[in-house]
Design an enzyme around this catalytic site. Sequence first.
Site, PDB file in Angstrom:
ATOM      1  N   ALA A  61       0.955  -1.172   0.087  1.00 22.86           N
ATOM      2  CA  ALA A  61       0.007   0.155   0.174  1.00 22.86           C
ATOM      3  C   ALA A  61       1.021   1.299   0.035  1.00 22.86           C
ATOM      4  CB  ALA A  61      -0.860  -0.163   1.316  1.00 22.86           C
ATOM      5  N   GLY A 102       0.600  -5.514   0.266  1.00 18.41           N
ATOM      6  CA  GLY A 102      -0.283  -5.477  -0.872  1.00 18.41           C
ATOM      7  C   GLY A 102       0.206  -5.976  -2.185  1.00 18.41           C
ATOM      8  N   GLU A 105      -0.400  -9.594  -2.132  1.00 16.76           N
ATOM      9  CA  GLU A 105      -1.895  -9.690  -2.298  1.00 16.76           C
ATOM     10  C   GLU A 105      -2.537  -9.569  -3.519  1.00 16.76           C
ATOM     11  OE1 GLU A 105      -3.040  -7.141   1.084  1.00 16.76           O
ATOM     12  OE2 GLU A 105      -4.114  -8.828   1.642  1.00 16.76           O
ATOM     13  N   GLU A 125       2.180  -6.458   7.362  1.00 15.53           N
ATOM     14  CA  GLU A 125       1.163  -5.474   8.141  1.00 15.53           C
ATOM     15  C   GLU A 125       1.012  -5.621   9.609  1.00 15.53           C
ATOM     16  OE1 GLU A 125       0.812  -7.307   5.508  1.00 15.53           O
ATOM     17  OE2 GLU A 125      -0.226  -6.149   3.614  1.00 15.53           O
TER      18      GLU A 125
END
Length: 693
Positions: A61, A102, A105, A125
């Site tokens: 992110a 992210g 992911e 995270e």
Amino acid sequence: MSTHHELRGRVALITQDYPPVNGIGAAFRTHLLAALEQAIADENVVAIVVTGKPSVFSAGADVKEFNTPAATREPRLATLIAAFEDAPKPVIAAISGTCMGGGLELALGAHYRVARADAMIGLPEVKLGLLPGAGGTQRLPRAIGLERALAMIVSGAPAPAAQFRGTRLFDAITEGEAVVAALAFAEQVANKRPLPRLRDVVLDEPRAAAVLQAARSEAAAGPLPAPLQCAEAVGWCLDTPFDEALRREREAFVGLMATPASRALRHAFAAERAAARIEGLPEGTPLRDIRRVAVLGAGTMGSGIATAFLNAGFPVTLLETSPEALERGCAAIRRNYDGSLKKGKLTAHEVERRLAELAPTLSYASLADADLVIEAVFEDMAVKEQVFRRLDAVCKPGAILASNTSYLDIDRIAGFTQRPKDVLGLHFFSPAHVMRLLEVVRGAMTGDDVLATCVALARKLKKVGVVARVCDGFIGNRMLFRYTAAAFELVRVGASPQQVDAALQQFGMAMGPLRMGDLAGLDISWAVRKRRAAEAGRPAQPVMPDKLCEAGRFGQKTGAGWYRYEAGGRDPLPDPATDAMIAEFRRAQGVVPRAVGDEEVVERCIFALVNEGARILEEGVATRASDIDVVYLNGYGFPSHRGGPMLHADTVGLRHVVMMLERFAAEPGADPSWRPAPLLVRLVEQNRGFYPA
Ligand code: NAD
């Protein structure tokens, strides 16, 4: 910033380039989705390879977007992942460099993944008090098994791609370029159907329930909510329909985002980055070239500092006053490597290679080619003067001359040379090859380029540099003085050393202040108190540790201080002799001991830190409140989930802090330093905190 889309034969290659780390911000997402849709629509395309840069697929992110509307603007990461999964043509992620959070992911949403063996893979995270919020807790277990995924997600620790050979995480692992391997792989699978999706994998692990239970209990024992949430979420892989699990994961993510612990951890992350920006320095200030480093003094600090530079690949000249002291220092450096050798972190060959860069010497003439000299000799101005005068005579023009002094005046030290521009403080923390903090002390005359060079150097040493102005103790030790004084006062009025240490450890400090004193050596702060009294021209108020020192109890090194220590042991043991000395001290002071609550212990000690921090900020010794937090988080064992003393003060409310300080200041005989700093009072009047709410 760009999304590059090209055709390689029948394969579409989409390359993401969003400096510095391919953070998945709004532009990244929008352009990637558009490129994907274009490739799907293009009849000539049979497969799609998505990649980043060689150094970074994506670090996750975009932290700058946290808590802004851009973070949730469509297409969200989840939308992008769904588009990958639903694509009617094979989507292949080509991964090299960093692939985290992210970024991983996103890759888990592709049908296939091809990685370079040394790509670093992880879901960190939890380190920000969060859990992976875009399917990571559901797809990673389906790729590498629940047990391994659980360990990775709960710890946040990354691992190289090579460790995942033979799992569903990677369909091919290459030693060469990921894109080249992925394009070849794409040709092979272009016509294969159905397209594999991790969401369709059914986990079948007989040990899963037991493993999960163990992870849950372990996570529940810690002070933070995120590890437990991570474990719970991974557990949904076993019994919850995929889309329902994604919904719950999202909900848990939003919930964690609102916790004080996550705020604190994200604050700490941003604060470190902010510390690297030096106020008032023009962008692009030229840096000096540092190739060869010299360290003076091979004691506790000098040997650690030399090790830190050897580890970062610098050749180091080490100077001492006698062959014995030099040999002791070299032996200490060799010992620093014993642990890494035993744990298998370094090979014997690598250790030898590093040690070969060490040049021990007794002669100042050997310092002539050093680009940076760090003095770590005795904490005595007369010795520093002698050393800096000699350095001035032998060092080449342009060499940076640094002192590791803990308290002394850098401007006076600079005045011993004809080149005060080249002088500054580089205050390392013990053990210097382990502790991350480096206070970079900017003297009144220190050159901009000298300062910028040393802040950049901190990063090369894998440390976090914080700029401080000159004052007695700089940021960290000046605050520590108030903190420990509060602890001494608590003992004087009735608390036991054990209670003081236990209450602060319960609060989260890595070590209570009195144990820490025993570890660092009580004689060091004793000397500081004596020096200050001499400078002030009047005797200081006696404090309890003076009595310990007068009795020869300097802490661990003498086998006794606040606590007693078994020969060679480090465990602090309660000591009736200390108790008797405390009782005697109270009698002499006319103190009738009273009961002290644990909350009072924490508030007095922590608010003493906050109050001095506010003064430091107001005087400009620290540039920003967050720099003070970085110092305490990285140099003094302040609990990361509280974000440092200044954020903690905001969390409990500055109004409360000021009220308590006023109460402490109003007690009979209270030290004037308890009066709330004017900055604190002003902030309360303006209804503000150190940070925006
Ligand atoms: P130390 O006593 O362990 O080591 C000092 C070394 O300097 C000795 O080996 C001594 O032989 C050598 N030395 C003395 N005069 C010298 C000279 N003229 N030339 C070359 N070498 C000389 O002390 P230390 O704990 O390593 O502290 C060194 C400096 O680092 C001090 O200024 C101290 O305040 C600072 N410091 C100490 C700590 C700590 O935790 N110990 C932390 C941060 C900073």
